[in-house]
Motif scaffolding. Structure first.
Motif, mmCIF file in Angstrom:
data_model
loop_
_atom_site.group_PDB
_atom_site.id
_atom_site.type_symbol
_atom_site.label_atom_id
_atom_site.label_comp_id
_atom_site.label_asym_id
_atom_site.label_seq_id
_atom_site.Cartn_x
_atom_site.Cartn_y
_atom_site.Cartn_z
ATOM 1 N N LYS A 106 -7.096 -5.047 -5.911
ATOM 2 C CA LYS A 106 -7.401 -5.822 -4.709
ATOM 3 C C LYS A 106 -6.535 -5.437 -3.509
ATOM 4 O O LYS A 106 -7.051 -5.281 -2.404
ATOM 5 N N TYR A 107 -5.232 -5.263 -3.743
ATOM 6 C CA TYR A 107 -4.315 -5.086 -2.620
ATOM 7 C C TYR A 107 -3.860 -3.645 -2.370
ATOM 8 O O TYR A 107 -3.588 -3.286 -1.233
ATOM 9 N N ALA A 108 -3.759 -2.850 -3.412
ATOM 10 C CA ALA A 108 -3.105 -1.550 -3.249
ATOM 11 C C ALA A 108 -4.050 -0.362 -3.304
ATOM 12 O O ALA A 108 -3.724 0.725 -2.842
ATOM 13 N N SER A 109 -5.239 -0.518 -3.890
ATOM 14 C CA SER A 109 -6.117 0.641 -4.071
ATOM 15 C C SER A 109 -6.867 0.978 -2.786
ATOM 16 O O SER A 109 -6.966 0.158 -1.880
ATOM 17 N N ARG A 166 0.817 -1.209 0.000
ATOM 18 C CA ARG A 166 0.000 0.000 0.000
ATOM 19 C C ARG A 166 0.856 1.267 0.000
ATOM 20 O O ARG A 166 0.457 2.280 -0.571
ATOM 21 N N PHE A 167 2.038 1.185 0.599
ATOM 22 C CA PHE A 167 2.960 2.315 0.546
ATOM 23 C C PHE A 167 3.458 2.540 -0.882
ATOM 24 O O PHE A 167 3.662 3.686 -1.312
ATOM 25 N N LEU A 168 3.622 1.446 -1.631
ATOM 26 C CA LEU A 168 4.138 1.517 -3.005
ATOM 27 C C LEU A 168 3.025 1.452 -4.048
ATOM 28 O O LEU A 168 3.252 1.037 -5.175
ATOM 29 N N ARG A 169 1.830 1.885 -3.679
ATOM 30 C CA ARG A 169 0.697 1.703 -4.588
ATOM 31 C C ARG A 169 0.856 2.459 -5.902
ATOM 32 O O ARG A 169 0.397 1.983 -6.947
ATOM 33 N N LEU A 170 1.526 3.589 -5.901
ATOM 34 C CA LEU A 170 1.700 4.331 -7.163
ATOM 35 C C LEU A 170 2.646 3.603 -8.124
ATOM 36 O O LEU A 170 2.315 3.444 -9.306
ATOM 37 N N PRO A 171 3.829 3.148 -7.666
ATOM 38 C CA PRO A 171 4.668 2.344 -8.565
ATOM 39 C C PRO A 171 3.984 1.057 -9.025
ATOM 40 O O PRO A 171 4.151 0.631 -10.171
ATOM 41 N N ILE A 172 3.191 0.438 -8.133
ATOM 42 C CA ILE A 172 2.473 -0.779 -8.510
ATOM 43 C C ILE A 172 1.416 -0.461 -9.569
ATOM 44 O O ILE A 172 1.232 -1.214 -10.532
#
Length: 423
Positions: free
Chosen positions: A420-423, A398-404
């Motif tokens: 599912k995991y980062a948004s 979740r901290f890296l959601r933008l790169p993901i």
């Protein structure tokens, strides 16, 4: 099946095991091993005042992380709509042709241009069938954890023979794998089936890297399976390692548990891509069953993921009775959203009765795991916990959601991972 001790049958016949329920009084207070006071899940049913069901599908407030918009439409319907925007049916032939050409081009100098993980189920066998129909040269990979049914194994054998596809089987060390399964059951989390799912992913990536194959074809379809709520199914390598360290014994050697560095290496250095081929077609379960039965002699195994006896025990018995999780809701909701079933039909199916389980399969699973009935009861009646009680990569994700998000947009990672995991 292996022989089950007669004492199991005798005690089960007396229903001694079912005298107590995991769900006591509504919102019964318990304590985790950490000492934190929590409230257990309880049997949400339509007559409870705080019960709510999505106005579009059949997911409801038994999903702890669900939310609804102003129209009463749930989070998972909105994930479905986002996936439909990414894979519109009106463009499916063009999009499918483009991805197939990309796979062929990348693998033109190899014996195989893609890998398909096969389990004997509808989705994986049809993915293999479709790959061959599209002119691809797949390598079929089967991870044997010792629990598959004869029907599933027969489906794999017939499909690979008739389609003339090479099959590579990876055998897990059965004692080692059962120790991993026991660890998740002792941890009392609703994710006790993920060792198998995650092992399959790890094996596929490792085999792709070894063979120099750039594409893994995944048999998941959001139109027929939906997206499992994160509170119902969570998995990552760090989570598996932490649960096994706390509740298991020994070391997993028969397959690699893919940690984040491995995934990054496979994705960015080896440039291995995962393609969910069924997202590029109008996938209809009933029609697919007819095609597979006619062309490959494929046989149905009686329930959602019931091709595997451990999964059958887990989904039909353990999840509904201990965690109040009915995974039929996920699949039925997907079929409602994709127009293969009406919402009224889905509700009627759920309200016709609870998830049916086979008592002999439950007894078989307990016995195969190496537990007496008394030992199993000690595990079964432990207070429910979740992935939040263990070390996971979720905070980092979740901290890296933008790169993901960027990696998903560039098709380096499947976009559903971000949703599912980062948004």
């Amino acid at each position: 099946m292996t022989t089950v001790p007669k004492v199991f049958f005798a005690k089960w016949k007396k229903r001694e095991f079912e005298k107590r329920s995991v769900f006591g009084r509504a919102q019964r207070k318990v304590k985790h091993a950490s000492g934190k006071e929590v409230r257990t899940a309880y049997l949400n049913v339509p007559n409870k005042p705080d019960y709510r069901r999505c106005s579009r599908c059949v997911l409801d407030t038994t999903v702890s992380d669900i939310w609804f918009d102003a129209a009463g439409v749930c989070k998972y319907c909105q994930i479905h709509d986002e996936m439909e925007r990414l894979h519109p049916l009106e463009n499916m032939e063009e999009d499918l042709g483009r991805i197939v050409e990309r796979i062929k081009k990348a693998g033109r100098n190899n014996t195989y241009d893609c890998i398909v993980g096969v389990s004997g189920g509808r989705d994986s066998i049809y993915t293999l069938y479709l790959a061959r129909k599209l002119g691809l040269r797949p390598l079929a990979v089967y991870f044997d954890n010792g629990w598959n049914t004869d029907v599933a194994v027969s489906n794999i054998r017939k499909a690979t023979d008739l389609l003339r596809v090479d099959l590579h089987t990876v055998m897990a060390d059965l004692d080692e794998f059962k120790d991993l399964q026991r660890a998740f059951l002792k941890a009392s989390v609703p994710d006790a089936d993920i060792p198998t799912v995650y092992a399959i992913h790890s094996v596929l990536y490792e085999m792709a890297a070894k063979e120099g194959i750039g594409y893994i074809l995944n048999g998941h379809s959001f139109r027929t399976e939906g997206t499992s709520p994160i509170s119902w199914t969570y998995m990552d390598g760090r989570y598996i390692k932490d649960v096994h360290r706390k509740f298991g014994s020994g070391v997993v050697r028969s397959f690699k548990i893919m940690m984040l560095p491995y995934l990054l290496y496979y994705s960015f250095v080896k440039r291995i891509r995962e393609v969910r081929l069924l997202e590029y077609i109008d996938y209809n379960k009933k029609k697919v069953d007819e095609i597979l039965a006619r062309d490959l002699g494929w046989a149905y195994y009686g329930g959602y993921h019931h091709k595997n006896l451990y999964t059958k025990f887990f989904q039909s018995f353990l999840l509904p009775n201990k965690f109040n999780i009915d995974k039929r809701k996920t699949e039925l909701s997907a079929l409602v959203r994709s127009g293969q079933m009406t919402r009224a039909e889905a509700i009627a199916e759920l309200e016709a009765g609870s998830y049916k389980y086979d008592r002999s399969v439950v007894i078989y699973a307990i016995s195969k795991l190496g537990w007496t009935l008394e030992e199993w009861e000690t595990v079964y009646f432990r207070p429910p916990r979740s992935h939040r009680d263990f070390k996971t990569y979720l905070p980092l994700i979740r901290f890296l959601r933008l790169p993901i998000w960027l990696a998903c947009k560039l098709r380096i990672l499947p976009y559903i991972l971000y949703l599912k995991y980062a948004s």
